[in-house]
Design a protein around this motif. Structure first.
Motif, PDB file in Angstrom:
ATOM      1  N   ASP A  31       0.815  -1.216   0.000  1.00  0.00           N
ATOM      2  CA  ASP A  31       0.000   0.000   0.000  1.00  0.00           C
ATOM      3  C   ASP A  31       0.847   1.264   0.000  1.00  0.00           C
ATOM      4  O   ASP A  31       0.514   2.242  -0.683  1.00  0.00           O
ATOM      5  CB  ASP A  31      -0.939   0.014   1.212  1.00  0.00           C
ATOM      6  CG  ASP A  31      -2.095  -0.962   1.054  1.00  0.00           C
ATOM      7  OD1 ASP A  31      -2.317  -1.432  -0.076  1.00  0.00           O
ATOM      8  OD2 ASP A  31      -2.774  -1.226   2.060  1.00  0.00           O
ATOM      9  N   ASP A  32       1.960   1.280   0.731  1.00  0.00           N
ATOM     10  CA  ASP A  32       2.814   2.469   0.784  1.00  0.00           C
ATOM     11  C   ASP A  32       3.442   2.764  -0.569  1.00  0.00           C
ATOM     12  O   ASP A  32       3.506   3.921  -0.999  1.00  0.00           O
ATOM     13  CB  ASP A  32       3.906   2.298   1.847  1.00  0.00           C
ATOM     14  CG  ASP A  32       3.337   2.334   3.266  1.00  0.00           C
ATOM     15  OD1 ASP A  32       2.230   2.906   3.450  1.00  0.00           O
ATOM     16  OD2 ASP A  32       3.987   1.796   4.174  1.00  0.00           O
ATOM     17  N   ASP A  33       3.919   1.727  -1.269  1.00  0.00           N
ATOM     18  CA  ASP A  33       4.510   1.930  -2.592  1.00  0.00           C
ATOM     19  C   ASP A  33       3.469   2.426  -3.590  1.00  0.00           C
ATOM     20  O   ASP A  33       3.741   3.325  -4.388  1.00  0.00           O
ATOM     21  CB  ASP A  33       5.136   0.619  -3.113  1.00  0.00           C
ATOM     22  CG  ASP A  33       6.390   0.231  -2.360  1.00  0.00           C
ATOM     23  OD1 ASP A  33       7.035   1.135  -1.783  1.00  0.00           O
ATOM     24  OD2 ASP A  33       6.703  -0.965  -2.337  1.00  0.00           O
ATOM     25  N   LEU A  34       2.295   1.825  -3.546  1.00  0.00           N
ATOM     26  CA  LEU A  34       1.227   2.242  -4.447  1.00  0.00           C
ATOM     27  C   LEU A  34       0.834   3.696  -4.169  1.00  0.00           C
ATOM     28  O   LEU A  34       0.671   4.506  -5.091  1.00  0.00           O
ATOM     29  CB  LEU A  34       0.021   1.312  -4.300  1.00  0.00           C
ATOM     30  CG  LEU A  34      -1.123   1.532  -5.283  1.00  0.00           C
ATOM     31  CD1 LEU A  34      -0.634   1.411  -6.727  1.00  0.00           C
ATOM     32  CD2 LEU A  34      -2.232   0.545  -5.022  1.00  0.00           C
ATOM     33  N   HIS A  35       0.728   4.044  -2.900  1.00  0.00           N
ATOM     34  CA  HIS A  35       0.385   5.416  -2.523  1.00  0.00           C
ATOM     35  C   HIS A  35       1.460   6.385  -3.023  1.00  0.00           C
ATOM     36  O   HIS A  35       1.142   7.452  -3.557  1.00  0.00           O
ATOM     37  CB  HIS A  35       0.240   5.521  -1.000  1.00  0.00           C
ATOM     38  CG  HIS A  35      -0.059   6.900  -0.522  1.00  0.00           C
ATOM     39  ND1 HIS A  35      -1.282   7.500  -0.690  1.00  0.00           N
ATOM     40  CD2 HIS A  35       0.731   7.817   0.094  1.00  0.00           C
ATOM     41  CE1 HIS A  35      -1.245   8.714  -0.184  1.00  0.00           C
ATOM     42  NE2 HIS A  35      -0.030   8.936   0.293  1.00  0.00           N
ATOM     43  N   ALA A  36       2.730   6.025  -2.882  1.00  0.00           N
ATOM     44  CA  ALA A  36       3.825   6.881  -3.335  1.00  0.00           C
ATOM     45  C   ALA A  36       3.774   7.083  -4.847  1.00  0.00           C
ATOM     46  O   ALA A  36       3.997   8.186  -5.341  1.00  0.00           O
ATOM     47  CB  ALA A  36       5.166   6.284  -2.918  1.00  0.00           C
ATOM     48  N   ARG A  37       3.466   6.009  -5.611  1.00  0.00           N
ATOM     49  CA  ARG A  37       3.386   6.134  -7.069  1.00  0.00           C
ATOM     50  C   ARG A  37       2.231   7.044  -7.487  1.00  0.00           C
ATOM     51  O   ARG A  37       2.366   7.867  -8.393  1.00  0.00           O
ATOM     52  CB  ARG A  37       3.228   4.758  -7.714  1.00  0.00           C
ATOM     53  CG  ARG A  37       4.501   3.960  -7.718  1.00  0.00           C
ATOM     54  CD  ARG A  37       4.273   2.627  -8.418  1.00  0.00           C
ATOM     55  NE  ARG A  37       5.497   1.879  -8.442  1.00  0.00           N
ATOM     56  CZ  ARG A  37       6.383   1.942  -9.442  1.00  0.00           C
ATOM     57  NH1 ARG A  37       6.143   2.693 -10.481  1.00  0.00           N
ATOM     58  NH2 ARG A  37       7.481   1.235  -9.388  1.00  0.00           N
ATOM     59  N   VAL A  38       1.098   6.885  -6.818  1.00  0.00           N
ATOM     60  CA  VAL A  38      -0.055   7.741  -7.135  1.00  0.00           C
ATOM     61  C   VAL A  38       0.270   9.189  -6.776  1.00  0.00           C
ATOM     62  O   VAL A  38      -0.029  10.116  -7.538  1.00  0.00           O
ATOM     63  CB  VAL A  38      -1.316   7.241  -6.407  1.00  0.00           C
ATOM     64  CG1 VAL A  38      -2.447   8.251  -6.538  1.00  0.00           C
ATOM     65  CG2 VAL A  38      -1.741   5.887  -6.950  1.00  0.00           C
TER      66      VAL A  38
END
Length: 197
Positions: A31-38
């Motif tokens: 979730d943290d990586d996905l949030h950072a990409r968004v």
């Protein structure tokens, strides 16, 4: 789609932003990586709107009307060709003056009128407002019927043009500060304001 996505669609109609595909098809992102990409994608897309980079263009009635439409404000063009609209129940006009129509003026009119017997006190109120605040300029006019109207005015010289963001800021300034003046008048003169003191 969240607020940022909706704003991006409004700012860049027909343009779809695509995030770079994550390694391994995205299955290995937490979730943290996905949030950072968004967040990175939104910063790239929305950053362009904040520092618009667009060159200043002359102000035209069409640009003001487009701003009104974009912000979902109702507007009209009167018989003289002047652009106007209602903001919080008050009438505002958007004028362009000057040799090259380079001076933008947002002029509002309080939606109520005062008895002529109140002219001196409303002039005092306008003078006090003008002494304490930069915007809007406040003044009173006596109509042919003897009634007093209070007017707000914000004018800006845009000889070198203006970006969309700057234009939006000027228009909101004229509308919001004019509304502040009219709110103060509503507080000072609760209904019925049209009767003599």
């Amino acid at each position: 789609m969240g607020w940022f996505g909706e704003q991006a669609r409004r700012w860049w109609p027909g343009r779809r932003a695509a995030a770079p595909p994550p390694p391994g098809g995205g299955a290995d992102l937490d979730d943290d990586d996905l949030h950072a990409r968004v967040a990175d994608l939104l910063a790239r897309e929305l950053g362009a709107a904040e520092s618009s980079g667009s060159r200043p263009l002359p102000v035209t009635p069409a640009r003001i009307a487009a701003w009104m439409t974009e912000n979902e404000f109702s507007y009209f063009v009167d018989n003289d060709g002047d652009l106007g609209g209602l903001w919080r129940g008050r009438l505002f006009y958007f004028f362009l003056f000057g040799e090259d129509s380079e001076i933008l003026q947002v002029r509002g009119q309080w939606h109520r009128e005062l008895a002529i017997e109140r002219l001196e006190e409303v002039l005092d109120l306008c003078n006090e407002w003008n002494a304490d605040r930069i915007w809007p300029k406040a003044y009173a006019r006596v109509r042919d019927n003897g009634r007093v109207h209070v007017v707000s005015e914000v004018a800006t010289d845009l000889e070198h043009g203006v970006t969309d963001d700057q234009l939006s800021q000027f228009l909101f300034c004229g509308l919001s500060t004019g509304s502040m003046l009219f709110d103060a008048l509503d507080e000072q003169y609760p209904d019925p304001a049209g009767v003599a003191p």
